[in-house]
Design an enzyme around this catalytic site. Structure first.
Site, PDB file in Angstrom:
ATOM      1  N   SER A 190       0.823  -1.206   0.000  1.00 61.76           N
ATOM      2  CA  SER A 190       0.000   0.000   0.000  1.00 61.76           C
ATOM      3  C   SER A 190       0.859   1.259   0.000  1.00 61.76           C
ATOM      4  CB  SER A 190      -0.896   0.009   1.238  1.00 61.76           C
ATOM      5  OG  SER A 190      -1.522   1.264   1.421  1.00 61.76           O
TER       6      SER A 190
ATOM      7  N   TYR B  33      -2.301  -0.272   9.993  1.00 61.40           N
ATOM      8  CA  TYR B  33      -2.470  -0.832   8.649  1.00 61.40           C
ATOM      9  C   TYR B  33      -1.184  -0.662   7.841  1.00 61.40           C
ATOM     10  CZ  TYR B  33      -3.915  -1.142   3.776  1.00 61.40           C
ATOM     11  OH  TYR B  33      -3.992  -1.471   2.435  1.00 61.40           O
TER      12      TYR B  33
END
Length: 341
Positions: free
Chosen positions: A143, A168
């Site tokens: 990501s 995350y």
């Protein structure tokens, strides 16, 4: 090739599975179909792949697709190491696309354990299964969040990513480190793809495009964080899918023999769009103005993302290029059709 796609009922996993099947590959899709968002949307995606919502598709029993004979779906969780191990031994995959993960920056503030179970424990299980079953290539989702507090733009994969600001993001950086270790120790290829703000038809309901469209059509205000002073490298889903499929299909070409085993790529549109311009594009396609709640920056968010994709161009002669207005139009068309508006 026989390819495992984890997260096959998810936004990106569904699109990747669909594209691989259209290219003639045999795909086994895996998903736990959790309740992070509307399960009906996940089943609707599987329905496109030919898997009906039946006893088979909501249990752990494999379900064959009627639409694509080369597709098989099984519901299980990456943290279930025994089931995963048995699946790998039985299927003997050529390539694994790991797209299953607990997504969302803000949700990581509320339920951190979900990120450890799925993104760390689950990813370790995938790595172990790959190395024990002679999988030649693991392609996995990372990501743009890993860039954290980085100020230099555009972001390059050679930049330091030592300052993630959400669990995350930390879990995705951990995946990259774990993949590097397994490539080095056990000699199989791993390719991490840092996705930049993916949007498009069949997207997740917790993402900005979905939230804004729904609120505007419902006549409700939208929350605009950091007073709108944010920029994102918005990347259309078909561009993501095309890039992934090129990398997967390159697996057995001769040029791979001379490459390093561990790779990282940015997949983004190679431009940064202002949040307010993105909102305006949605307003224009919907033909109505949004009511805006101007709010402070949320914990875990970053002000700007922008992908340098030079490595992707060099190695695969590919760069995402869907204009924002075109991508927004396709999403709005899908949204109206799906929800009968």
């Amino acid at each position: 090739m026989k390819i495992l796609v984890t997260g096959a009922a998810g936004f990106i996993g569904f699109h990747v599975s669909h594209n691989l099947l259209k290219h003639g590959h045999e795909v086994v899709g895996l998903d736990n179909i959790n309740d992070y968002y509307d399960r009906g949307l996940k089943y609707a995606r599987l329905n496109i792949l030919g898997v009906k919502k039946s006893k088979a598709s909501i249990s752990n029993e494999p379900s064959k697709s009627s639409e694509f004979p080369g597709f098989e779906f099984i519901r299980t969780d990456l943290s279930d190491g025994d089931t995963l191990s048995n699946l790998f031994e039985e299927e003997q995959f050529d390539v694994v696309c790991n797209l299953a993960a607990q997504a969302g920056v803000r949700y990581s503030l509320e339920n951190p354990s979900a990120y450890i179970n799925s993104n760390i424990v689950g990813f370790l299980n995938i790595l172990e299964c790959c190395r024990r079953n002679n999988v030649t290539h693991l392609v996995y989702a990372s990501s743009s969040s890993v860039y954290g507090l980085n100020k230099k733009v555009p972001f390059e994969t050679t930049d330091s990513v030592d300052h993630p600001i959400s669990l995350y993001a930390a879990s995705k950086k951990s995946n990259e480190l774990m993949a590097h270790t397994y490539s080095h120790l056990f000699g199989f290829k791993t390719t991490g793809l840092r996705f930049f703000t993916v949007y498009g038809p069949w997207g997740r309901p917790d993402m900005a495009m979905f939230l804004f469209t729904k609120a505007i059509l419902d006549g409700k205000p939208i929350n605009v964080f950091n007073q709108g002073n944010m920029e994102r490298d918005f990347t259309y889903i078909d561009d993501i899918t095309e890039g992934m499929v090129r990398i997967v299909e390159d697996n057995f070409t001769e040029k791979y023999d001379s490459k390093e085993l561990y790779h990282l790529y940015n997949i983004g549109n190679n431009k940064s769009i202002k949040l307010m311009d993105f909102i305006e594009a949605i307003e224009n396609k919907l033909g109505t103005r949004a009511q805006k709640n101007m709010m402070e920056m949320q914990p875990g968010d970053v002000e700007r993302t922008w992908a340098n994709v030079d490595d992707l161009i060099k190695d695969y002669n590919y760069s995402p290029d869907t204009p924002i207005n075109e991508g927004v139009q396709k999403f709005v068309d899908w949204y109206k059709e799906y929800y009968n508006i």
